[in-house]
Structures are given as structure tokens and as C-alpha cells.
Write a protein that holds these residues in place. Structure first.
Motif, PDB file in Angstrom:
ATOM      1  N   SER A  60      42.610  35.953  34.450  1.00  0.00           N
ATOM      2  CA  SER A  60      42.071  36.342  35.751  1.00  0.00           C
ATOM      3  C   SER A  60      42.863  37.535  36.240  1.00  0.00           C
ATOM      4  O   SER A  60      44.024  37.707  35.864  1.00  0.00           O
ATOM      5  N   MET A  61      42.227  38.344  37.063  1.00  0.00           N
ATOM      6  CA  MET A  61      42.952  39.493  37.599  1.00  0.00           C
ATOM      7  C   MET A  61      42.220  40.059  38.799  1.00  0.00           C
ATOM      8  O   MET A  61      41.004  39.903  38.949  1.00  0.00           O
ATOM      9  N   ARG A  62      42.993  40.639  39.673  1.00  0.00           N
ATOM     10  CA  ARG A  62      42.402  41.338  40.806  1.00  0.00           C
ATOM     11  C   ARG A  62      41.746  42.617  40.316  1.00  0.00           C
ATOM     12  O   ARG A  62      42.204  43.189  39.330  1.00  0.00           O
ATOM     13  N   PRO A  63      40.684  43.102  40.952  1.00  0.00           N
ATOM     14  CA  PRO A  63      40.072  42.635  42.200  1.00  0.00           C
ATOM     15  C   PRO A  63      38.916  41.655  42.001  1.00  0.00           C
ATOM     16  O   PRO A  63      38.182  41.392  42.941  1.00  0.00           O
ATOM     17  N   TYR A  64      38.764  41.113  40.798  1.00  0.00           N
ATOM     18  CA  TYR A  64      37.575  40.324  40.496  1.00  0.00           C
ATOM     19  C   TYR A  64      37.679  38.868  40.946  1.00  0.00           C
ATOM     20  O   TYR A  64      36.668  38.163  40.972  1.00  0.00           O
ATOM     21  N   SER A  65      38.878  38.417  41.260  1.00  0.00           N
ATOM     22  CA  SER A  65      39.068  37.010  41.618  1.00  0.00           C
ATOM     23  C   SER A  65      40.015  36.880  42.802  1.00  0.00           C
ATOM     24  O   SER A  65      40.948  37.669  42.951  1.00  0.00           O
ATOM     25  N   ARG A  66      39.767  35.859  43.621  1.00  0.00           N
ATOM     26  CA  ARG A  66      40.619  35.574  44.762  1.00  0.00           C
ATOM     27  C   ARG A  66      41.735  34.603  44.357  1.00  0.00           C
ATOM     28  O   ARG A  66      41.631  33.905  43.353  1.00  0.00           O
ATOM     29  N   MET A  67      42.793  34.573  45.137  1.00  0.00           N
ATOM     30  CA  MET A  67      43.949  33.746  44.815  1.00  0.00           C
ATOM     31  C   MET A  67      43.593  32.278  44.571  1.00  0.00           C
ATOM     32  O   MET A  67      44.056  31.684  43.594  1.00  0.00           O
TER      33      MET A  67
END
Length: 257
Positions: free
Chosen positions: A103-110
Motif C-alpha cells: 500500500s502507498m500514498r496517495p492511493y490509500s488512507r491510513m
């Protein structure tokens, strides 16, 4: 003949944690597992706070061990972020990239990158993160959080405790790896052949992270129906087969150009 697959594990895990999957893949393609700084053979190295610094270390280690670019890289979790950064910074060096449960930003929220239901377990893991973990509590908690398969539990814990006893990741390095993962933001799309793989039963990272990443990049995405976060542990043959099916697809696509 293609170079062996470079294998990159995730947070606090090392080459020996690939288990049966590395053996299966080595029989056909050859493998070159490389440990992230702070883990495994690099346990006495300080883990960087930035993903790009892991890339620098891994490139140097791949060259030292005689691997020749372009590379094929299979990486999971934090290793997937490192592999992505590698492909973006040095596109001529990465021929194929397979990302497993990353997972990685900006594609997913914390809350998607680290499920809220996992937070209490991780707090307990941190509490018992005393180097060798003599009672095996931390490794038992990690197994319960990352693995759906239970029939190998006793053997897994014996192996994982032995790994920890011989190369215990420090608490400081674990926290630095976590910080590097949390801070990493991808800003472009790798130009190499891509495959995104996720596990529907992942209790650590929401599989929607992989689905969104694949859609954003226009990459193929395959999902295992029941495995947990540690897909190579839960179903090594399925992952090896998915990898080989992806190879065939990539070869057919190249031949049609």
C-alpha cells in the motif's frame, strides 16, 4: 536466460521468512532474496527513515552479489514500496515488478494501510519486542495477524523464533522501518511490466489498497480468495503459479508489439 527474481520482504521480516515459496520459485526461475537494511543479514545496519535510502542499499547489494540489470523484482508490503521507488528512480534497471499486499500514498488512507483492528495487536507486539522474544509471544501475535493458514503453526513458530534468535531486529529499526513506510508517497507510474497481487483475507492491510493501486496504474491485479497478509506463507504454490501466468501474459504482450 533471465536473471533470478530479486525477493524483498516487508517490515522486520527477512529472507528466511520466504520459506517454501522461495524454494518453489528457485526450482524454476532462480531467486535472489535480499534483506532490507536492519533485517536478516543486515540486522546490524541502521534502517533508513526514507524509502529511497533502502533503494540505494539494495542496488549496491544486488551488484555485490553479481546480479545484472534489468531485474525482475517480487516484493511485499514495505518491500513493495522500496521496489516501486527503485523502478521509478532507475527505470532501466527494473524489467518486471510484482507487488504483493502493499500500500502507498496517495492511493490509500491510513486506516486502510493499517487496519484499525490490527492496532491493538501491534501494540502488544511492540510490548513484547524484546530482541530474542524468549517466550515467542511477539512471533505468535505476528503469525495470528498475518497468516490465515494454521496447520503449520507449530513448525512456523519454531522457525520464526530461531530466525529471531539468530538475527533479532532492534526495536529502533522496527520503528524506523514503520516510519519509512508511513511517509512514502509514490508520485508516478513505473514503466516496467507490472502485476499487483493481494489477499482477500489480509487482516493487516486492507486489500482495497492493492485494487486502487492497480486501477490507478492500469496494471493487472489478481486476488487470493482466503490467504492473509503473508501470502507466500499461506499459499506458496498459488503465488508461484500467478507469477508464471503473469510471465506468460507479459511475453505474449511483448510478442504482439
Amino acid at each position: 536466460m533471465s536473471e533470478p527474481w530479486i525477493l524483498l520482504r516487508g517490515l522486520t521480516r527477512e529472507s528466511r521468512h520466504w520459506g517454501a515459496f522461495a524454494t518453489l520459485l528457485a526450482a524454476r526461475d532462480g531467486v535472489l532474496p535480499i534483506d532490507l537494511p536492519g533485517n536478516g543479514a543486515q540486522v546490524h545496519t541502521r534502517s533508513p527513515l526514507a524509502v529511497d535510502a533502502y533503494v540505494d542499499a539494495l542496488r549496491a547489494e544486488a551488484r555485490r552479489r553479481g546480479a545484472r540489470a534489468p531485474y525482475r523484482v517480487l516484493a511485499m508490503s514495505l518491500g513493495g514500496m522500496v521496489a516501486t521507488s527503485w523502478a521509478l528512480r532507475y527505470p532501466e534497471e527494473i524489467e518486471r515488478l510484482v507487488l504483493v499486499n502493499t500500500s502507498m500514498r496517495p492511493y490509500s488512507r491510513m486506516p486502510e494501510r493499517l487496519r484499525p483492528t490490527a492496532w491493538p495487536v501491534l501494540v502488544r507486539v511492540a510490548h513484547h519486542w524484546d530482541g530474542r522474544d524468549a517466550e515467542g509471544i511477539a512471533e505468535t501475535l505476528i503469525h495470528g495477524l498475518t497468516c490465515a493458514r494454521r496447520d503449520t503453526l507449530a513448525a512456523d513458530l519454531a522457525t520464526w523464533r530461531a530466525i529471531r534468535a539468530s538475527a533479532a531486529v532492534s526495536r529502533a529499526n522496527a520503528l524506523r522501518q514503520l516510519a519509512a513506510a508511513a511517509r512514502y508517497t509514490v508520485r508516478d507510474v513505473p514503466r516496467c511490466a507490472l502485476l499487483v497481487v493481494s489477499s482477500r483475507g489480509d487482516r493487516l492491510v486492507n486489500p482495497v489498497c492493492s485494487a486502487r493501486l492497480a486501477r490507478a496504474w492500469g496494471a493487472p491485479h489478481v486476488e487470493h480468495p482466503w490467504a492473509g497478509h503473508d501470502l507466500p506463507h499461506d499459499d506458496p504454490q498459488w503465488l508461484a503459479d500467478a507469477l508464471h501466468a503473469g510471465d506468460a501474459t507479459a511475453t505474449a504482450a511483448a510478442g504482439s508489439v
